[in-house]
Write a protein that holds these residues in place. Sequence first.
Motif, PDB file in Angstrom:
ATOM      1  N   LEU A 197       2.158  -4.141   9.692  1.00  0.00           N
ATOM      2  CA  LEU A 197       1.952  -2.995   9.533  1.00  0.00           C
ATOM      3  C   LEU A 197       2.721  -1.897  10.410  1.00  0.00           C
ATOM      4  O   LEU A 197       3.219  -2.670  11.752  1.00  0.00           O
ATOM      5  CB  LEU A 197       0.618  -2.442  10.017  1.00  0.00           C
ATOM      6  CG  LEU A 197       0.133  -1.212  10.530  1.00  0.00           C
ATOM      7  CD1 LEU A 197       0.107  -0.196   9.098  1.00  0.00           C
ATOM      8  CD2 LEU A 197      -1.348  -1.053  11.056  1.00  0.00           C
ATOM      9  N   GLN A 240       2.645  -2.334   4.999  1.00  0.00           N
ATOM     10  CA  GLN A 240       1.913  -1.020   5.180  1.00  0.00           C
ATOM     11  C   GLN A 240       2.753  -0.104   6.226  1.00  0.00           C
ATOM     12  O   GLN A 240       3.233  -0.682   7.335  1.00  0.00           O
ATOM     13  CB  GLN A 240       0.499  -1.322   5.753  1.00  0.00           C
ATOM     14  CG  GLN A 240      -0.448  -1.884   4.550  1.00  0.00           C
ATOM     15  CD  GLN A 240      -1.897  -2.117   5.445  1.00  0.00           C
ATOM     16  OE1 GLN A 240      -2.405  -1.134   5.705  1.00  0.00           O
ATOM     17  NE2 GLN A 240      -2.234  -3.353   5.363  1.00  0.00           N
ATOM     18  N   TRP A 281      -7.125  -1.471  11.351  1.00  0.00           N
ATOM     19  CA  TRP A 281      -6.216  -2.877  10.862  1.00  0.00           C
ATOM     20  C   TRP A 281      -6.679  -4.017  11.550  1.00  0.00           C
ATOM     21  O   TRP A 281      -6.549  -5.030  11.155  1.00  0.00           O
ATOM     22  CB  TRP A 281      -5.004  -2.316  10.998  1.00  0.00           C
ATOM     23  CG  TRP A 281      -3.984  -3.179  10.036  1.00  0.00           C
ATOM     24  CD1 TRP A 281      -3.736  -3.386   9.006  1.00  0.00           C
ATOM     25  CD2 TRP A 281      -3.166  -4.183  10.832  1.00  0.00           C
ATOM     26  NE1 TRP A 281      -2.736  -4.168   8.604  1.00  0.00           N
ATOM     27  CE2 TRP A 281      -2.387  -4.919   9.783  1.00  0.00           C
ATOM     28  CE3 TRP A 281      -3.211  -4.744  12.099  1.00  0.00           C
ATOM     29  CZ2 TRP A 281      -1.689  -5.897  10.034  1.00  0.00           C
ATOM     30  CZ3 TRP A 281      -2.379  -5.932  12.376  1.00  0.00           C
ATOM     31  CH2 TRP A 281      -1.580  -6.619  11.268  1.00  0.00           C
ATOM     32  N   ALA A 326       0.998  -1.230   0.041  1.00  0.00           N
ATOM     33  CA  ALA A 326       0.007   0.010  -0.020  1.00  0.00           C
ATOM     34  C   ALA A 326       0.847   0.990  -0.035  1.00  0.00           C
ATOM     35  O   ALA A 326       2.142   1.284   0.532  1.00  0.00           O
ATOM     36  CB  ALA A 326      -0.928  -0.061   1.165  1.00  0.00           C
TER      37      ALA A 326
END
Length: 729
Positions: free
Chosen positions: A687, A716, A649, A632
Amino acid sequence: MPFPPSAASAPLPQFFALSDAQACHVPAGTLDADNERLQEIGQRVEHLRAQTRHRLIERGADRAGVLQQSLERDVEVSELGQRLAQLDRVGPPACLGFMQTSSGERLFIGRLGLSDEQGNQLMVDWRAPAAEPFFAATHANPMGLAMRRRYRWRKQLIAGYFDEVFDLDHLGDSTSLDYHSAFLVSLGEQRTGKMQDVLATIQGDQDAIIRRPSAGALVVDGGPGTGKTVVALHRAAYLLYSDARMKSRGGRVLVVSPHDSYTAYVSDVLPNLGEDEVLVSTLSNMVSNAGVVGVDPDPHIGRIKSEAAMVDAVERAVQVFEQPPVLPLVVETPWDDLTLSPAHWAAAVDSLESGLDHNAARSQLREILVDQLAARLSGDEVSVSEARHAVATSDQLDACLAEYWSVLDPEHLLRTLYSNAHLLRYCARQLSLEDIDALLEAGAGTAWTESDVPLLDAARALVGDPHSEQVRLRRAADFASERRLMRQVIDDLIASADDKEDLSSQLMNTDLQDRLVRHQAVEEPAGDALAGPFSHVIVDEAQDLTDAQWAMVRRRCPSGSLTIVGDRAQATGGFRGSWAGRLARAGIRDVHVAQLNINYRTTAQVMDAAASVIREQMPEANVPVSIRSDGAPVRYVPPDELEPILNAWLENHAEGIAAVIGHNTFAPRPRVAVLSPEQAKGLEFDLVLLYRPERFGSGVEGAVRRYVSMTRATSQLVVLCDAAGTGTL
């Protein structure tokens, strides 16, 4: 074994539980040969396990009346137990896949090797030379392969397989061409907080470094996501298997970890490769019971302690307490007064074994002096034992040793060095007077900090245990007592023996008597396993080690066989110059550098953003090229959006882990790590939320902290900063 329904016209073979998408492309019978080999592996392992278990029970119940046989039995029982543990790792899931040569021969590759009863190879050990093409073959250099197949195991079943065809004549043999490599598929899987098992997907550039010989120091230089840690850990297993030099040095390997989180992260990798004996530890944990409380409040003091000059100062401080007498000394005995001259003392010191620490050398020096002096007394009127006893119990001899070679305590020695101005100025000759005064004024040594650890380690190695002499005397007395008791029992048995072939005749052997006493006695406590020496040492995140820390590493690896893993662009204090130059300053000169330049882990979107951060301060940084474009875009948002983004998330990702880096008050929660940039080194997360990176500092140090933090994200990255929306940091 249950399988999910699939679109295939025939049921999938055992061991395969493919996704519907892949199963529908697999004609019936295609995987029969794979399944047959996996069944052979499973049956052979079960047969060996049953054999081993039966032998273990049989030998465990064997009373083995002859003493030598009893000792051999205990050794065999231990070896059988280790064999059972090894067999647990050799089942079908240990098979990584196979490679097929142009002639049609298939070689199945596994974590360990396995043969059938006739000696035919069922599975080749991944470290064997024959297995190298499985990892190293490319379309430019197929190394004799027509194709290779890699399995992706999940919960004891094969959830997918990936083929790579090198010979177009065999194109029709594949039903699952590797258009999207097995490696990229593994990268897309969610993180779990442990390093993923990547043996089946080792890449060619990584495998080439893993298989390099062990001589000298090999630097594995590469940026984030290039697999440096993967290479280092698999190299440990490979060298233990293949390198004769490692076996000749005892085969012990140490992995130096940058922090405890990293140690936990990689803890399963080496056991899964069949190597339980490789030790993984931080440098701080190598110095046990030190009571380290944190870092020095003044960074300047920490930097002074981290210099090689301070390690030299500790060595010189020990030598201060090993000065010879300048005048003759008198040792009184009931028969005569004996003179111990400086020449006698010097001769005794010259007779010491090399490599002894201060306190162990003191014990040996005492014995040598006792022998020297007693030899002048013994004769017709005085026996050797009487002479030795008189000298050994002399108060003058004890006073002489106390003055000229006293017992030292490592921690007390270092505290004295920090607080005694005369001693510090004499020993730390390479430090400036300003640095010496700063150490004295700082009150160093009142509480141990991280920068004290290498100096404590040096002191312990040079000084030794202050209680070693008492421990040695106590153990000797215990052993003598046990031997007297055992001797009495043995004498009674021998006296009553008629048949010299029975047990009592076995016990006439003096060496066997000693072995029996040691076998029955309480085992001595094991020494410090982390003190070394080691055949090979692997250092990860090596770019941050100080000169004093490098001294710790060299002390544990006298052979100089090292794997040094790092990235100069991630050095917290900056890293100018070359690896060879840096290591030469640390006393390491036989250096070879291998580079990894492909980022397999971090997406191109994250790496592009991170590259601009580090290159602004370090234009020469080795920023690897990412082969992943499936991530992303990097988001730049205000800090107050942390909670909503993280909650969203977590709701949409049932698996995987995230990290909040830079927020020291954020409350931890399941699947979310809260870390500083330093604590995040070497780890990876699906993430990463980077909290207020503008507070990480300026210049090279600040850029490195931001770069390290950003590149922990595999898919991400969200940057929460006061300049949100600008697209920069």
